[in-house]
Design an enzyme around this catalytic site. Structure first.
Site: not given
Lengths: 297, 258
Positions: A36, A245, A248, A270, A276
């Site tokens: 970080g 979606c 899909c 997606c 997808c």
């Protein structure tokens, strides 16, 4: 002699010279050692403008080996301009294998998304970062923000979230949502939607962040604790979509809105194109799948 | 008042290169006491205040502060993290220009709440309630809680700055010309407010001002500075009613009589 051989001869492997790669690898190692923490590095000019992923490209170039398989996504898609050109760039200058399949890739360079498929051991996710400093818009002085990181003074981060709630009734930050890494450094997860924040937590993959213009590299080693900041009475939550979606039928994934016509027609699909396509190959169908154009190979 | 000083300033000296900022200033401050530092522009008042409040390291001399646990600590020997924590919990600093002490682009509520969040408060409802309470105490309408300070008048900004500083219950507040640039009626209300807050909360304060009337209203004791030196030091009423030094006599006699 083929064109490719000609080009390979012109550049060092993966475009950057070896000294530069060593310098960047040192920065990466330091970043991994201090999860970080933003490590400064001597960012180079790349053959693309700042803001197009110069940081991510330099990190990828430094870690890429001849046996790696590279995937590049932009907003989750393998076929957008930025993704296609960066992928082509590394094909030319490093001659590495490329793929669009998340599970086959060893190195994935990304802008704005983490693939839906859970990343595994041995995979590296490289983020393109425009503004690495999470405190930037609250405290303009770099000297001061560095001091705040050093002394762990992060009250200001919550001031931003407080303002969100005061203005909107909820935390309205939806991307670049600040996280705390291993209980120490507050980090900007690059402009990924906050939907992807939970995927960073305890990921098995190595996550590297490169900011070219700002000359910073930071990292999340595998199995790192990543906690999104929040308030006790306004806990962190991810976006929810009220429909699957359209192509899909996947639920619980991040969706893009696509405008279909000028009469208000729209569909949600997606954002992760590989995910997808894979689902459609497996026979999943969304409500608009029949109307959608045949997917390209 | 306790018999132990809260703050002990010992021979503090600040040179700007060859020039004197302030030289050899020794003073103590007791709990609940308000000390005024007066003098003309360039006399070293603000330099002294900055040296005491750790905003500007002195060239020599020490500043000691009695922590909440009763220990006397040298401020310049503490770690920076501890010093900064002290500054935003146990201390307050009210700037002459509110824009220096406020975040002008975040709401009044967040300005007041910032210190609470900085010390680890993570409950939005409680932070907001505390902010609303403090806005009320400094006479700002609670329905202005989501407005930005840039929409406030000068007097309101100054009151907001005071609320922001007092929300963590500090024991010592530094004020640099707190009424500078305000018109007289607003000044009077602000002084009233500061006086009642200081009395209610038992605050200690060091107030830098060039306005002797402000010093008389707010302070118990007074330092008179000239050219970086303390030339006179005593109870406020004594200094103003019976000034000993020629310069102080000049200063007192320069007060405009209306």
């Amino acid at each position: 002699m083929t064109i490719q051989q000609t080009d390979m001869a012109t550049y060092n492997f993966a475009y950057l010279d070896e000294q530069t790669k060593r310098m960047i690898r040192r920065a990466i190692l330091k970043a991994i050692a201090i999860p970080g923490y933003q490590v400064p590095f001597a960012s180079r000019e790349m053959p693309m403008p700042y803001g197009w992923g110069t940081g991510g490209v330099q990190v990828t170039a430094s870690i890429l080996g001849p046996d790696d398989v590279l995937k590049v996504i932009d907003q989750g898609a393998d076929d957008t301009t930025n993704a296609v050109s960066i992928r082509a760039f590394f094909q030319r200058v490093a001659n590495v294998a490329v793929t669009t399949h998340t599970k086959d890739a060893t190195v994935i360079q990304t802008r704005h998304r983490i693939p839906e498929e859970t990343l595994g051991k041995g995979q590296v996710l490289v983020y393109q970062v425009p503004i690495p400093e999470p405190l930037r818009y609250l405290e303009p002085r770099e000297t001061e923000t560095r001091k705040m990181h050093a002394l762990e003074e992060y009250g200001l981060m919550h001031v931003k979230l407080y303002e969100d709630i005061a203005r909107n009734g909820h935390i309205a930050t939806t991307y670049a949502y600040p996280v705390k890494v291993e209980g120490r450094y507050v980090m900007d997860p690059s402009p990924t939607p906050k939907f992807d924040n939970p995927k960073m937590h305890m990921s098995e993959a190595l996550q590297l962040f490169g900011a070219g213009r700002e000359k910073r590299i930071y990292a999340l080693p595998p199995h790192t604790e990543v906690v999104s900041l929040d308030f006790e009475d306004h806990p962190f939550e991810v976006q929810k979509f009220d429909q699957p979606c359209a192509l899909c039928g996947a639920e619980g994934v991040y969706l893009d809105e696509v405008i279909l016509d000028d009469k208000g027609g729209r569909m949600f699909v997606c954002s992760d194109t590989d995910h997808c396509e894979k689902r459609r190959e497996e026979g999943h169908r969304g409500p608009l799948a029949a109307e959608a154009p045949e997917m390209q190979s | 008042m306790s018999d132990q000083p809260l703050l002990r300033v010992n021979a503090v000296t600040k040179y700007y290169g060859g020039r004197i900022g302030c030289e050899d200033v020794t003073v103590s401050l007791w709990p609940g006491e308000v000390l005024a530092v007066v003098g003309e522009s360039g006399s070293g008042k603000t330099t002294l205040l900055n040296c005491i409040s750790t905003r500007l390291p002195p060239t020599s001399g020490t500043v000691e502060y009695r922590m909440r646990d009763g220990q006397m600590r040298d401020l310049y020997r503490m770690g920076e993290a501890e010093r900064r924590l002290l500054m935003r919990t146990d201390w307050g600093f009210v700037h002459q220009n509110p824009a220096d002490g406020l975040r002008m682009t975040v709401s009044a509520g967040a300005n007041v709440g910032e210190r609470l969040m900085a010390v680890g408060d993570r409950h939005y409802g409680k932070i907001r309630a505390a902010a609303g309470d403090w806005l009320g105490r400094v006479e700002i309408d609670v329905d202005r809680i989501d407005d930005q300070p840039r929409d406030f008048s000068g007097g309101m900004r100054q009151r907001l700055q005071i609320a922001r500083n007092l929300v963590t219950g500090p024991r010592l507040v530094f004020m640099d010309e707190p009424t500078g640039g305000l018109d007289v009626s607003v000044q009077a209300r602000l002084l009233d407010l500061v006086r009642s807050l200081v009395a209610d909360l038992g605050l200690s304060a060091i107030v830098v001002t060039h306005d002797l009337a402000v010093a008389r209203l707010l302070s118990h004791r007074m330092l008179v500075m000239k050219d970086g030196h303390v030339i006179e030091h005593g109870l406020t009423d004594r200094v103003l009613d019976d000034p000993q030094e020629p310069y102080t006599q000049l200063l007192v006699s320069s007060i405009l009589q209306v």
